[in-house]
Write a protein that holds these residues in place. Structure first.
Motif, PDB file in Angstrom:
ATOM      1  N   PRO A 113       0.819  -1.223   0.000  1.00 57.39           N
ATOM      2  CA  PRO A 113       0.000   0.000   0.000  1.00 57.39           C
ATOM      3  C   PRO A 113       0.849   1.267   0.000  1.00 57.39           C
ATOM      4  O   PRO A 113       2.041   1.249   0.314  1.00 57.39           O
ATOM      5  N   GLY A 114       0.194   2.360  -0.344  1.00 55.88           N
ATOM      6  CA  GLY A 114       0.856   3.661  -0.278  1.00 55.88           C
ATOM      7  C   GLY A 114       1.726   3.971  -1.475  1.00 55.88           C
ATOM      8  O   GLY A 114       2.701   4.721  -1.365  1.00 55.88           O
ATOM      9  N   GLY A 115       1.405   3.396  -2.633  1.00 54.46           N
ATOM     10  CA  GLY A 115       2.194   3.653  -3.826  1.00 54.46           C
ATOM     11  C   GLY A 115       3.553   3.008  -3.811  1.00 54.46           C
ATOM     12  O   GLY A 115       4.455   3.416  -4.551  1.00 54.46           O
ATOM     13  N   GLN A 116       3.721   1.971  -2.990  1.00 58.43           N
ATOM     14  CA  GLN A 116       5.010   1.277  -2.870  1.00 58.43           C
ATOM     15  C   GLN A 116       5.094   0.017  -3.721  1.00 58.43           C
ATOM     16  O   GLN A 116       6.095  -0.702  -3.659  1.00 58.43           O
ATOM     17  N   SER A 117       4.063  -0.265  -4.487  1.00 57.66           N
ATOM     18  CA  SER A 117       4.099  -1.441  -5.369  1.00 57.66           C
ATOM     19  C   SER A 117       5.031  -1.156  -6.540  1.00 57.66           C
ATOM     20  O   SER A 117       5.108  -0.023  -7.024  1.00 57.66           O
ATOM     21  N   PHE A 118       5.754  -2.191  -6.987  1.00 58.48           N
ATOM     22  CA  PHE A 118       6.665  -1.960  -8.104  1.00 58.48           C
ATOM     23  C   PHE A 118       7.006  -3.252  -8.828  1.00 58.48           C
ATOM     24  O   PHE A 118       6.881  -4.356  -8.304  1.00 58.48           O
ATOM     25  N   LEU A 119       7.473  -3.063 -10.062  1.00 55.54           N
ATOM     26  CA  LEU A 119       8.114  -4.102 -10.868  1.00 55.54           C
ATOM     27  C   LEU A 119       9.571  -3.724 -10.975  1.00 55.54           C
ATOM     28  O   LEU A 119       9.900  -2.574 -11.289  1.00 55.54           O
ATOM     29  N   GLY A 120      10.449  -4.682 -10.711  1.00 52.70           N
ATOM     30  CA  GLY A 120      11.870  -4.394 -10.800  1.00 52.70           C
ATOM     31  C   GLY A 120      12.638  -5.558 -11.388  1.00 52.70           C
ATOM     32  O   GLY A 120      12.209  -6.710 -11.302  1.00 52.70           O
ATOM     33  N   ALA A 121      13.783  -5.247 -11.970  1.00 46.82           N
ATOM     34  CA  ALA A 121      14.646  -6.288 -12.521  1.00 46.82           C
ATOM     35  C   ALA A 121      16.036  -5.710 -12.752  1.00 46.82           C
ATOM     36  O   ALA A 121      16.202  -4.495 -12.892  1.00 46.82           O
ATOM     37  N   GLY A 122      17.022  -6.598 -12.785  1.00 51.76           N
ATOM     38  CA  GLY A 122      18.370  -6.151 -13.093  1.00 51.76           C
ATOM     39  C   GLY A 122      19.421  -6.739 -12.182  1.00 51.76           C
ATOM     40  O   GLY A 122      19.185  -7.745 -11.505  1.00 51.76           O
ATOM     41  N   MET A 123      20.562  -6.114 -12.142  1.00 45.79           N
ATOM     42  CA  MET A 123      21.705  -6.599 -11.364  1.00 45.79           C
ATOM     43  C   MET A 123      21.567  -6.174  -9.907  1.00 45.79           C
ATOM     44  O   MET A 123      21.576  -4.992  -9.596  1.00 45.79           O
ATOM     45  N   TRP A 124      21.406  -7.159  -9.031  1.00 50.88           N
ATOM     46  CA  TRP A 124      21.218  -6.898  -7.595  1.00 50.88           C
ATOM     47  C   TRP A 124      22.062  -7.892  -6.807  1.00 50.88           C
ATOM     48  O   TRP A 124      21.934  -9.085  -6.980  1.00 50.88           O
ATOM     49  N   GLN A 125      22.949  -7.381  -5.973  1.00 55.45           N
ATOM     50  CA  GLN A 125      23.834  -8.199  -5.147  1.00 55.45           C
ATOM     51  C   GLN A 125      24.542  -9.276  -5.984  1.00 55.45           C
ATOM     52  O   GLN A 125      24.474 -10.474  -5.667  1.00 55.45           O
ATOM     53  N   PRO A 126      25.236  -8.876  -7.039  1.00 49.48           N
ATOM     54  CA  PRO A 126      25.937  -9.860  -7.865  1.00 49.48           C
ATOM     55  C   PRO A 126      27.142 -10.441  -7.122  1.00 49.48           C
ATOM     56  O   PRO A 126      27.685  -9.808  -6.218  1.00 49.48           O
ATOM     57  N   THR A 127      27.545 -11.617  -7.510  1.00 48.36           N
ATOM     58  CA  THR A 127      28.772 -12.184  -6.961  1.00 48.36           C
ATOM     59  C   THR A 127      29.948 -11.346  -7.467  1.00 48.36           C
ATOM     60  O   THR A 127      29.838 -10.651  -8.488  1.00 48.36           O
ATOM     61  N   PRO A 128      31.078 -11.382  -6.788  1.00 53.72           N
ATOM     62  CA  PRO A 128      32.254 -10.647  -7.293  1.00 53.72           C
ATOM     63  C   PRO A 128      32.610 -11.032  -8.719  1.00 53.72           C
ATOM     64  O   PRO A 128      32.991 -10.174  -9.526  1.00 53.72           O
TER      65      PRO A 128
END
Length: 236
Positions: A113-128
């Protein structure tokens, strides 16, 4: 008179009402007393995921991916957390081959709620190792990446960039490198936010799919770099 069945593949205000009340009453006693409300909200989530998964399967290799494998549990893991609230304040799902634990770059959707819904994708916490592959691609062949993430349609749908950035250049790269901003990125995750009103529209699932289609080339590039690219043989 029989109750008119709810439309499939859509969220109703019931889901947001439940989540708002859960935020105010995040304890096991309240949750168990309102278990039927959660079950209804989860039922709507399942219906939306079914609709999204069906459409995504038209352009993603998602054979044998079950809806249940895409949905995250609402229970929080509080073993090592100072916050002992037992439940998340949102519903969420991720779609990749086999579900949320595909191990690849996938599509993540959060309903809050509160406009916090989202779609996301991409590089997140990649390995070294994967971060090194990303930086090498930026250094040697940045045009493909920039052609994707700097396209007008991409920037219009995904205006937010999330992730950690180094304050200095990573080792091995000159401080005056022309792609300094991308090379300093430790994460490069793009987000499209939805208002509560947008989540409740009948077209919400279609908008999620549209966003997935737009960001797919970026996800495909990362998956190729991280998982599919064959290592060149070393010749002596």
């Amino acid at each position: 008179m029989a109750t008119k069945p709810a439309n499939k593949g859509v969220f109703t205000a019931h889901t947001f009402d439940f989540l708002r009340d859960l935020i105010e009453n995040n304890n096991r006693e309240w949750f168990h007393a309102n278990r039927s409300r959660y079950d209804d909200a989860k039922g709507e989530l399942i219906s939306v995921v079914e609709r999204v998964l069906t459409s995504l399967s038209q352009f993603e290799p998602l054979a044998n991916t079950a809806v249940k494998d895409c949905i995250f549990r609402i229970n929080r893991d509080i073993r090592f957390s100072k916050d002992k609230a037992p439940y998340k304040s949102h519903l969420a799902f991720a779609i990749g081959p086999g579900g949320r634990h595909s191990g690849r770059i996938d599509y993540y959707v959060q309903i809050q709620p509160g406009g916090q819904s989202f779609l996301g994708a991409g590089m997140w916490q990649p390995t070294p190792a994967n971060l090194a592959k990303f930086r090498q691609e930026v250094d040697y062949n940045v045009d493909e990446l920039k052609g994707i993430i700097e396209a007008d349609e991409f920037k219009a749908f995904f205006p937010e960039i999330h992730g950690e950035t180094l304050k200095v250049m990573p080792k091995g790269y000159a401080a005056d490198h022309p792609e300094i901003d991308l090379l300093r990125r430790k994460e490069l995750f793009f987000v499209h936010r939805f208002t509560d009103k947008e989540v409740l529209k009948p077209s919400f699932a279609d908008e999620v799919v549209r966003g997935c289609r737009i960001i797919k080339p970026y996800c495909d590039l990362l998956n190729y770099l991280f998982f599919d690219e064959k290592e060149e043989p070393v010749t002596l």
